[in-house]
Design a protein around this motif. Structure first.
Motif, PDB file in Angstrom:
ATOM      1  N   GLU A 113      30.156  36.139  33.477  1.00  0.00           N
ATOM      2  CA  GLU A 113      30.495  35.310  34.640  1.00  0.00           C
ATOM      3  C   GLU A 113      30.355  33.826  34.299  1.00  0.00           C
ATOM      4  OE1 GLU A 113      31.852  36.198  37.372  1.00  0.00           O
ATOM      5  OE2 GLU A 113      31.708  38.359  37.019  1.00  0.00           O
ATOM      6  N   CYS A 114      29.317  33.494  33.551  1.00  0.00           N
ATOM      7  CA  CYS A 114      29.093  32.111  33.126  1.00  0.00           C
ATOM      8  C   CYS A 114      30.259  31.615  32.274  1.00  0.00           C
ATOM      9  CB  CYS A 114      27.783  32.016  32.352  1.00  0.00           C
ATOM     10  SG  CYS A 114      27.564  30.479  31.417  1.00  0.00           S
ATOM     11  N   MET A 115      30.635  32.396  31.275  1.00  0.00           N
ATOM     12  CA  MET A 115      31.708  31.994  30.372  1.00  0.00           C
ATOM     13  C   MET A 115      33.053  31.933  31.082  1.00  0.00           C
ATOM     14  SD  MET A 115      30.421  31.333  27.409  1.00  0.00           S
ATOM     15  CE  MET A 115      28.802  30.841  27.988  1.00  0.00           C
ATOM     16  N   TYR A 116      33.285  32.894  31.961  1.00  0.00           N
ATOM     17  CA  TYR A 116      34.557  32.927  32.704  1.00  0.00           C
ATOM     18  C   TYR A 116      34.667  31.704  33.608  1.00  0.00           C
ATOM     19  CZ  TYR A 116      38.193  34.476  35.941  1.00  0.00           C
ATOM     20  OH  TYR A 116      39.328  34.546  36.702  1.00  0.00           O
ATOM     21  N   GLU A 117      33.580  31.390  34.302  1.00  0.00           N
ATOM     22  CA  GLU A 117      33.573  30.226  35.194  1.00  0.00           C
ATOM     23  C   GLU A 117      33.836  28.939  34.405  1.00  0.00           C
ATOM     24  OE1 GLU A 117      30.432  27.838  38.121  1.00  0.00           O
ATOM     25  OE2 GLU A 117      30.002  29.895  37.483  1.00  0.00           O
ATOM     26  N   TYR A 118      33.173  28.816  33.273  1.00  0.00           N
ATOM     27  CA  TYR A 118      33.370  27.633  32.430  1.00  0.00           C
ATOM     28  C   TYR A 118      34.813  27.564  31.934  1.00  0.00           C
ATOM     29  CZ  TYR A 118      32.586  24.137  28.779  1.00  0.00           C
ATOM     30  OH  TYR A 118      32.653  23.013  28.003  1.00  0.00           O
ATOM     31  N   GLY A 119      35.327  28.715  31.496  1.00  0.00           N
ATOM     32  CA  GLY A 119      36.680  28.754  30.975  1.00  0.00           C
ATOM     33  C   GLY A 119      37.728  28.382  32.006  1.00  0.00           C
ATOM     34  N   MET A 120      37.567  28.900  33.222  1.00  0.00           N
ATOM     35  CA  MET A 120      38.525  28.596  34.278  1.00  0.00           C
ATOM     36  C   MET A 120      38.487  27.118  34.654  1.00  0.00           C
ATOM     37  SD  MET A 120      40.126  31.378  34.750  1.00  0.00           S
ATOM     38  CE  MET A 120      41.046  31.030  36.253  1.00  0.00           C
ATOM     39  N   LYS A 121      37.307  26.522  34.627  1.00  0.00           N
ATOM     40  CA  LYS A 121      37.177  25.100  34.970  1.00  0.00           C
ATOM     41  C   LYS A 121      37.743  24.196  33.874  1.00  0.00           C
ATOM     42  CE  LYS A 121      33.128  25.358  38.009  1.00  0.00           C
ATOM     43  NZ  LYS A 121      31.697  24.978  38.176  1.00  0.00           N
ATOM     44  N   LEU A 160      41.027  46.979  37.386  1.00  0.00           N
ATOM     45  CA  LEU A 160      40.644  47.113  35.983  1.00  0.00           C
ATOM     46  C   LEU A 160      41.354  46.059  35.145  1.00  0.00           C
ATOM     47  CD1 LEU A 160      39.006  48.694  33.930  1.00  0.00           C
ATOM     48  CD2 LEU A 160      40.950  50.240  33.646  1.00  0.00           C
ATOM     49  N   GLN A 161      42.599  45.785  35.479  1.00  0.00           N
ATOM     50  CA  GLN A 161      43.328  44.740  34.780  1.00  0.00           C
ATOM     51  C   GLN A 161      42.640  43.382  34.975  1.00  0.00           C
ATOM     52  OE1 GLN A 161      47.395  44.101  36.072  1.00  0.00           O
ATOM     53  NE2 GLN A 161      47.976  43.283  34.086  1.00  0.00           N
ATOM     54  N   GLU A 162      42.183  43.113  36.188  1.00  0.00           N
ATOM     55  CA  GLU A 162      41.472  41.863  36.471  1.00  0.00           C
ATOM     56  C   GLU A 162      40.165  41.788  35.677  1.00  0.00           C
ATOM     57  OE1 GLU A 162      40.961  42.016  40.664  1.00  0.00           O
ATOM     58  OE2 GLU A 162      43.047  41.470  41.111  1.00  0.00           O
ATOM     59  N   ILE A 163      39.476  42.913  35.578  1.00  0.00           N
ATOM     60  CA  ILE A 163      38.214  42.963  34.827  1.00  0.00           C
ATOM     61  C   ILE A 163      38.474  42.695  33.346  1.00  0.00           C
ATOM     62  CG2 ILE A 163      36.370  44.509  34.050  1.00  0.00           C
ATOM     63  CD1 ILE A 163      36.587  45.844  36.853  1.00  0.00           C
ATOM     64  N   PHE A 164      39.524  43.314  32.813  1.00  0.00           N
ATOM     65  CA  PHE A 164      39.875  43.098  31.407  1.00  0.00           C
ATOM     66  C   PHE A 164      40.235  41.635  31.154  1.00  0.00           C
ATOM     67  CE2 PHE A 164      41.346  47.744  30.458  1.00  0.00           C
ATOM     68  CZ  PHE A 164      40.018  48.123  30.407  1.00  0.00           C
ATOM     69  N   GLU A 165      40.979  41.040  32.067  1.00  0.00           N
ATOM     70  CA  GLU A 165      41.394  39.647  31.905  1.00  0.00           C
ATOM     71  C   GLU A 165      40.183  38.709  31.949  1.00  0.00           C
ATOM     72  OE1 GLU A 165      44.312  38.903  34.895  1.00  0.00           O
ATOM     73  OE2 GLU A 165      45.917  39.954  33.823  1.00  0.00           O
ATOM     74  N   LYS A 166      39.272  38.975  32.888  1.00  0.00           N
ATOM     75  CA  LYS A 166      38.061  38.154  32.975  1.00  0.00           C
ATOM     76  C   LYS A 166      37.259  38.249  31.674  1.00  0.00           C
ATOM     77  CE  LYS A 166      35.358  38.327  36.648  1.00  0.00           C
ATOM     78  NZ  LYS A 166      34.311  38.816  37.601  1.00  0.00           N
ATOM     79  N   ASP A 167      37.110  39.450  31.159  1.00  0.00           N
ATOM     80  CA  ASP A 167      36.361  39.661  29.927  1.00  0.00           C
ATOM     81  C   ASP A 167      37.016  38.929  28.760  1.00  0.00           C
ATOM     82  OD1 ASP A 167      34.309  41.017  28.306  1.00  0.00           O
ATOM     83  OD2 ASP A 167      35.995  42.154  27.488  1.00  0.00           O
ATOM     84  N   ILE A 169      39.034  36.268  28.860  1.00  0.00           N
ATOM     85  CA  ILE A 169      38.887  34.817  29.024  1.00  0.00           C
ATOM     86  C   ILE A 169      37.464  34.394  28.693  1.00  0.00           C
ATOM     87  CG2 ILE A 169      38.848  32.954  30.735  1.00  0.00           C
ATOM     88  CD1 ILE A 169      41.253  34.311  32.075  1.00  0.00           C
ATOM     89  N   ALA A 170      36.488  35.200  29.098  1.00  0.00           N
ATOM     90  CA  ALA A 170      35.087  34.890  28.799  1.00  0.00           C
ATOM     91  C   ALA A 170      34.846  34.870  27.291  1.00  0.00           C
ATOM     92  CB  ALA A 170      34.175  35.905  29.477  1.00  0.00           C
ATOM     93  N   LYS A 171      35.369  35.864  26.595  1.00  0.00           N
ATOM     94  CA  LYS A 171      35.194  35.926  25.144  1.00  0.00           C
ATOM     95  C   LYS A 171      35.899  34.762  24.457  1.00  0.00           C
ATOM     96  CE  LYS A 171      34.593  40.943  24.824  1.00  0.00           C
ATOM     97  NZ  LYS A 171      35.207  42.240  24.424  1.00  0.00           N
ATOM     98  N   LYS A 172      37.087  34.423  24.951  1.00  0.00           N
ATOM     99  CA  LYS A 172      37.819  33.308  24.362  1.00  0.00           C
ATOM    100  C   LYS A 172      37.075  31.994  24.601  1.00  0.00           C
ATOM    101  CE  LYS A 172      42.493  31.465  23.944  1.00  0.00           C
ATOM    102  NZ  LYS A 172      43.922  31.642  24.343  1.00  0.00           N
ATOM    103  N   THR A 173      36.470  31.873  25.772  1.00  0.00           N
ATOM    104  CA  THR A 173      35.691  30.678  26.082  1.00  0.00           C
ATOM    105  C   THR A 173      34.515  30.537  25.130  1.00  0.00           C
ATOM    106  OG1 THR A 173      36.294  30.807  28.431  1.00  0.00           O
ATOM    107  CG2 THR A 173      34.347  29.509  27.872  1.00  0.00           C
TER     108      THR A 173
END
Length: 220
Positions: A113-121, A160-167, A169-173
């Protein structure tokens, strides 16, 4: 409750996952039709909050996906050694195996959640090729995953698609941060933990590993 660093790191989980992939496929390959049926009859669990990670609500379907996938991964790893895991056994940290793994999963969810939030911002996005890889991952989930695991998670395809996408983006961040500065992702997460409180609802506590997903019988 505050989330503390755990002794079992994500890197170890990744190693375990690599070791059990072949066994997972051998255990699940013949169950694709049943898994597909479960997918089509899945009930919504995306309106029930399981975890409050700072200002973010993590819903039950996502929490179940990560918790039960971890359960299946550990059980399959033990099967590669011709053993069954005892989830109630005590660890050196005086926690049960179930408590330890769930604690690790909770920490991983918060980090994500931390990485995803940072990545989206900060404009981290997936390229077309990366999106195509996620589409393939989604298709393979229903083709290769054990029907028992699919039934326990019961997550809708769109979610599940949303969960995969969040994961993803988090990893890419994390990769972007560490490319900027060594261990910057870890520093960013530590800052997040110091600034945020994590609380688990009863729905998270009710997720248990008392019913196994894989047993030695599955190897026969």
């Amino acid at each position: 409750m505050k989330v503390n660093n755990k002794k079992i790191k994500t890197k170890y989980m990744a190693t375990v996952l690599v070791l059990v992939i072949a066994t997972l496929i051998s255990l699940t390959g013949c169950g694709a039709k049943k898994a597909k049926k479960v997918e089509e009859t899945t009930k919504k669990t995306d309106e029930t909050v399981a975890i409050h990670a700072g200002n973010t609500d993590v819903y039950l379907d996502e929490a179940k996906y990560y918790a039960y996938t971890a359960q299946a991964t550990y059980e399959t790893y033990y099967l590669t050694k011709n053993k069954e895991i005892n989830w109630s056994s005590k660890t050196k940290a005086k926690m049960t195996m179930e408590e330890m793994v769930k604690s690790t999963v909770l920490d991983d969810i918060c980090r994500r959640e931390c990485m995803y939030e940072y990545g989206m911002k900060n404009g981290v996005k997936l390229e077309d090729e990366e999106k195509q890889e996620l589409d393939l991952k989604l298709e393979n989930y229903y083709k290769l995953t054990s029907p028992v695991l699919v039934e326990k998670i019961r997550v809708e395809r769109k979610r599940l698609q949303e969960i995969f996408e969040k994961d993803a983006i988090a990893k890419k961040t994390e990769e972007v941060l560490d490319a900027m500065e060594k261990n910057l992702a870890e520093k960013t997460y530590k800052t997040w933990k110091n600034e945020n409180t994590v609380t688990a609802e009863k729905q998270w506590e009710e997720i248990t590993f008392s019913k196994p997903i894989f047993t030695l019988k599955d190897l026969n």
